[in-house]
Design a protein around this motif. Structure first.
Motif, PDB file in Angstrom:
ATOM      1  N   GLY A 258       9.412   8.696 -11.428  1.00 50.77           N
ATOM      2  CA  GLY A 258       8.317   7.674 -11.130  1.00 50.77           C
ATOM      3  C   GLY A 258       7.628   7.251 -10.001  1.00 50.77           C
ATOM      4  N   VAL A 259       8.462   7.660  -8.543  1.00 62.89           N
ATOM      5  CA  VAL A 259       7.916   7.568  -7.331  1.00 62.89           C
ATOM      6  C   VAL A 259       6.642   8.661  -7.253  1.00 62.89           C
ATOM      7  CG1 VAL A 259       8.336   7.900  -5.035  1.00 62.89           C
ATOM      8  CG2 VAL A 259      10.014   6.390  -6.413  1.00 62.89           C
ATOM      9  N   ILE A 260       7.204   9.698  -7.922  1.00 64.34           N
ATOM     10  CA  ILE A 260       6.278  11.034  -7.747  1.00 64.34           C
ATOM     11  C   ILE A 260       4.974  10.623  -8.578  1.00 64.34           C
ATOM     12  CG2 ILE A 260       5.917  13.598  -8.363  1.00 64.34           C
ATOM     13  CD1 ILE A 260       8.957  13.581  -7.755  1.00 64.34           C
ATOM     14  N   GLY A 261       5.274  10.090  -9.705  1.00 60.79           N
ATOM     15  CA  GLY A 261       4.175   9.682 -10.602  1.00 60.79           C
ATOM     16  C   GLY A 261       3.168   8.895 -10.005  1.00 60.79           C
ATOM     17  N   ALA A 262       3.830   7.721  -9.152  1.00 60.43           N
ATOM     18  CA  ALA A 262       3.102   6.773  -8.595  1.00 60.43           C
ATOM     19  C   ALA A 262       2.316   7.337  -7.580  1.00 60.43           C
ATOM     20  CB  ALA A 262       3.883   5.644  -8.178  1.00 60.43           C
TER      21      ALA A 262
ATOM     22  N   ALA B  48      -1.667   7.182  -6.983  1.00 61.59           N
ATOM     23  CA  ALA B  48      -2.486   6.592  -5.735  1.00 61.59           C
ATOM     24  C   ALA B  48      -3.582   7.630  -5.320  1.00 61.59           C
ATOM     25  CB  ALA B  48      -1.370   6.512  -4.548  1.00 61.59           C
ATOM     26  N   GLN B  49      -3.243   8.934  -5.340  1.00 61.44           N
ATOM     27  CA  GLN B  49      -4.326   9.799  -4.930  1.00 61.44           C
ATOM     28  C   GLN B  49      -5.529  10.203  -5.920  1.00 61.44           C
ATOM     29  OE1 GLN B  49      -2.453  13.597  -3.943  1.00 61.44           O
ATOM     30  NE2 GLN B  49      -4.645  14.490  -3.386  1.00 61.44           N
TER      31      GLN B  49
ATOM     32  N   TYR C 293       3.584   0.254 -10.570  1.00 60.32           N
ATOM     33  CA  TYR C 293       2.578   0.443  -9.366  1.00 60.32           C
ATOM     34  C   TYR C 293       1.287   0.355  -9.714  1.00 60.32           C
ATOM     35  CZ  TYR C 293       0.173   3.057  -6.144  1.00 60.32           C
ATOM     36  OH  TYR C 293      -0.923   3.655  -5.123  1.00 60.32           O
ATOM     37  N   ALA C 294       0.891   0.850 -11.137  1.00 55.31           N
ATOM     38  CA  ALA C 294      -0.641   0.729 -11.491  1.00 55.31           C
ATOM     39  C   ALA C 294      -0.991  -0.865 -11.428  1.00 55.31           C
ATOM     40  CB  ALA C 294      -0.782   1.596 -12.758  1.00 55.31           C
ATOM     41  N   GLU C 295      -0.119  -1.586 -11.934  1.00 55.50           N
ATOM     42  CA  GLU C 295      -0.310  -2.963 -12.114  1.00 55.50           C
ATOM     43  C   GLU C 295      -0.429  -3.627 -10.841  1.00 55.50           C
ATOM     44  OE1 GLU C 295      -1.255  -6.457 -13.995  1.00 55.50           O
ATOM     45  OE2 GLU C 295      -1.103  -4.581 -14.897  1.00 55.50           O
TER      46      GLU C 295
END
Length: 853
Positions: free
Chosen positions: A756-760, A764-765, A645-647
């Motif tokens: 991973g979804v929670i971390g992404a 994002a925030q 996600y970060a990439e």
């Protein structure tokens, strides 16, 4: 003259009567005055024979100045923390040269592995230190077995000891154990109890009845000698020898002729209870000799002149009172069985003919210079990692030209597949090398079968081997195996065991009875030749050929004519148990020839002149075990998703994308090394990533490619982490054990994805607000209705129809250069690479919509 003759006749008659009655009177006097054996324990009811210890009790000085108290007083039970504390405290006792160690017990039981660990510490670390178990007030379940490990047991008034049957508790609830599986666990516990009872001179029947509810225990007394004994009435025909026991069918006349009389039943079979003794009952049964009101009276009895040192309850092993050091003596116990002429095994009871080997043993040189030690000491059990590790070590032994390979065993068992793989390695890859299975502590279940694959088995004092019945555990719970399926699984295990036993000359009956609980095994002896045999009483009419076996209905006259006599039941069918041999029992059965205290004694016996090379686990193998832990794999999946996600939020390809690749490489690589992942599963996951990338960067919208990519990634992950299949097999679980692994894989993948979804979402925030990350993340496009921040903003100079060059990739938001002005722009749909020419097709407020030319 006539009167003199009459007087002579009367005197002669008197002498004749006296001569006839004199032997009977002498016998009666002899019986009545028969001396009590030296060291016998005197009770109010009679006397009990002195203890016969396999391991002599350490000598105590007349005055004890270095005494220590180790508390095992866990109200919630003994656990691994207890084991760690006791280990540290025992090491402190050794450093302080302790003369006496007192284990102050008040425990309801606890974990079996912690209990075994504490018993090993007492027997292995403190063999030359006098140890006292003080049941103050209770030593129940695991606590009772720990007490048996000590040199002596004493109790407090109102104390109790016993009730050691294994149970399973999960989530605060009692988990029922199927009968066969219970037999397996009880067999292991009984074997440990036998080791400890023989070591310290406790009654074996009494101690085993603390574990198994189907045993019956009597206290009986000899009417003439007043000797008191504790017996199992089902052994040695005590029901035929003892008078007045409950439910006896003997007549009063028969009872009057019997030398032994019934006193009481300590435990009755029909009650399905376990032996649990109060302090008064323990005195009567000879389990203890002393009852002490408190620690002060105990110290006075043992003449402890300096107050015993107590350990602080801080987990560090710190003591309140330091002691000066003092040297201590060491003792050894030699092996009692040796092969003699023609390989005959001689024991203290007779002789045994060894089994013939199907495969001749490799020859050993007179002097061994290349010896290797391979540990099989997995507290968590033998796994595929163990197999892979041993495979690498066996290859190394072959490359180094090994003459002798010693497998160092301390294992509770493990995976059947891994066990068979290790057996194949020993049987095939080391077929020309002399291999020794050294049972240092225990070789149980799969470990016992692996040891049968070796050229020879030797054992250490107080070790045990056997109990190899297959079981299934899924999701941390023991699963009951249906009878037909059990037959199939046990048939395979028995066949392998028979093959190994035939190859290396072990008794097949003894080995098969380690697996199947319905077998019965006797040890019998020929009355004339003194030959000892291990037999199945149900085969070859041994019940009709053997005298004095438990439950026989033959009379004494018939028994006297039989050539064979019963010695002991190694395994009884009614217990649903399995053969588990201690070192002394293995010697008696001819299963092993030698007992070695340590590796030094073993090396001396085989004339190993160069120090053996110990092939301990390498850092890479330990790292692989760490990386394949479910928790670590869950973290790797979560980190990889967050990095992907970060990439996507950063221009170009950078650190986040590299980190994602590393996480997936470690995840699949570690599973590939242990045989869980195959190349096509890794390729399927890579195809899934490519499809997802195409959907994001090339194909507008989200459709077939994206969904297919996600499915490919999920299937690849589950197949690589969940089912150990061959490359040609479809990765679908077949057995309960495989379903357990598969369910763990689902848990790992699901939890990792959610993490991973929670971390992404968190990234994002907060990532755009971080000073460093803000420079790397693409900013959000302003809303179409927003006005420019200032009147001289670059976007104010751009009109619909103007052309420019893409500076950073538009996916869909990027940056476009118009002349010397750099503006944010949004592509019309497709991703536009840097350097492409675009035209402005729409401008609304702050937003520029561009289209590639």
């Amino acid at each position: 003259m006539k009167g003199i003759k009459q007087l002579g006749a009367i005197v002669g008659a008197i002498f004749l009567v006296a001569w006839l009655t004199l032997p009977h009177t002498a016998d009666a006097q002899t019986t009545a005055t028969q001396p009590v054996p030296k060291g016998a324990r005197i009770t109010s009811e009679g006397w009990m024979a002195p203890r016969v210890r396999l391991h002599p009790a350490p000598k105590l000085p007349k005055k004890i100045t270095r005494a220590f108290i180790i508390d095992i007083r866990d109200p919630h039970g003994i656990d691994l923390d207890t084991l760690s504390d006791v280990k540290r405290q025992i090491e402190t006792c050794l450093a302080q040269k302790a003369e006496l160690v007192i284990f102050n017990l008040d425990t309801p039981g606890g974990r079996g592995d912690a209990m075994e660990g504490i018993c090993d510490l007492i027997t292995k670390k403190l063999p030359d230190v006098y140890t006292v178990a003080y049941a103050n007030p209770r030593a129940i379940s695991a606590g009772a077995i720990i007490a048996l490990a000590c040199t002596e047991i004493v109790m407090a008034p109102g104390g109790r000891i016993g009730d050691s049957m294994p149970i399973f508790i999960a989530g605060g609830q009692l988990i029922p154990i199927p009968d066969r599986e219970r037999g397996k666990y009880e067999t292991d516990t009984r074997a440990l109890t036998r080791i400890l009872s023989e070591r310290n001179g406790h009654n074996r029947a009494l101690c085993e009845a603390m574990i198994t509810s189907t045993r019956e225990i009597w206290r009986i007394q000899n009417r003439k000698t007043r000797e008191v004994r504790i017996v199992d009435p089902d052994a040695k025909n005590w029901r035929r020898i003892v008078a007045d026991w409950p439910d006896t069918k003997a007549t009063a006349e028969d009872d009057a002729k019997r030398d032994w009389e019934f006193l009481e039943a300590i435990d009755r079979k029909q009650d399905l209870g376990l032996v649990m003794l109060t302090h008064t009952e323990a005195i009567k049964c000879g389990l203890i000799d002393h009852v002490f009101t408190n620690m002060e009276t105990l110290a006075k009895h043992y003449n402890i002149t300096v107050k015993p040192a107590e350990f602080k309850n801080n987990g560090t092993g710190e003591i309140l009172v330091p002691h000066k050091s003092n040297p201590k003596n060491t003792t050894t116990r030699p092996a009692t069985a040796q092969p003699g002429i023609n390989g005959i095994i001689h024991t203290t009871e007779g002789w045994i003919t060894p089994q013939k080997r199907k495969i001749p043993a490799p020859k050993l040189p007179l002097e061994i210079t290349k010896a290797f030690i391979i540990p099989i000491r997995d507290p968590g059990g033998i796994t595929s990692i163990t197999l892979a590790t041993i495979k690498r070590k066996v290859l190394r032994c072959n490359r180094m030209g090994a003459q002798l390979v010693i497998f160092d065993f301390d294992t509770p068992g493990g995976s059947s597949a891994a066990m068979e793989g290790i057996c194949d390695l020993i049987r095939d890859d080391l077929k020309d090398v002399y291999t020794i299975a050294y049972v240092r502590t225990k070789a149980i279940s799969a470990g016992a079968i692996i040891s049968l694959a070796c050229t020879e088995i030797v054992m250490a004092p107080s070790s045990r081997i056997g109990d190899s019945m297959p079981i299934m555990i899924a999701g941390g719970k023991l699963m009951e195996i249906p009878e037909k399926e059990r037959g199939k699984i046990e048939t395979n295990a028995r066949t392998l065991t028979r093959t190994l036993a035939q190859n290396n000359g072990h008794n097949e009956l003894l080995c098969e009875a380690m697996i199947t609980s319905t077998r019965e095994v006797w040890r019998i002896r020929h009355r004339k030749t003194r030959e000892i045999r291990i037999v199945d009483p149900s085969a070859e009419n041994w019940r009709r050929k053997t005298a004095n076996w438990p439950g026989t209905t033959a009379d004494a006259l018939t028994d006297a004519k039989l050539g064979w006599e019963f010695l002991a039941a190694i395994d009884r069918k009614e217990d649903m148990g399995l053969v588990m041999l201690t070192d002394s029992e293995a010697i008696k059965c001819g299963f092993i020839y030698h007992v070695f205290k340590d590796f030094a004694a073993l090396e001396k016996h085989y004339n190993v002149t160069n120090k053996p090379v110990r092939l301990s686990d390498t850092w890479s193998e330990s790292l692989t075990a760490f990386l394949t832990n479910p928790t670590i794999q869950t973290i790797l999946i979560a980190l990889a998703i967050m990095c992907v996600y970060a990439e996507l939020k950063m221009p170009g390809f950078g650190v986040a994308g590299t980190a994602a690749i590393i996480c997936f490489a470690v995840l699949f690589g570690s599973n590939f090394l242990i045989g869980m992942a195959n190349w096509w599963e890794i390729a399927l996951f890579a195809v899934g990533l490519i499809l997802i990338a195409l959907e994001v960067f090339v194909i507008p919208g989200f459709g077939v490619a994206g969904i297919s990519g996600i499915l490919c990634c999920i299937i690849g992950l589950l197949a690589a982490t969940g089912v150990p299949n061959a490359p040609t097999e479809f990765p679908w679980p077949q057995t309960a054990l495989q379903w357990s692994w598969f369910s763990t894989a689902i848990y790992v993948v699901g939890l990792g994805f959610c993490g991973g979804v929670i971390g992404a979402t968190i990234l994002a925030q907060y990532m755009p607000k971080l000073p460093i990350a803000r420079r790397l993340v693409l900013g959000e496009a302003q809303a179409a209705t927003d006005a420019p921040a200032t009147s001289d903003a670059p976007i104010m100079h751009v009109k619909v129809g103007d052309t420019g060059t893409v500076a950073t990739m538009c996916r869909p938001v990027g940056q476009v250069r118009f002349g010397n002005k750099l503006c944010d722009a949004t592509s019309e749909g497709a991703t536009i690479d840097p350097g492409a020419q675009v035209r402005v097709v729409q401008r609304t407020g702050n937003q520029l919509i561009v289209k590639e030319l």
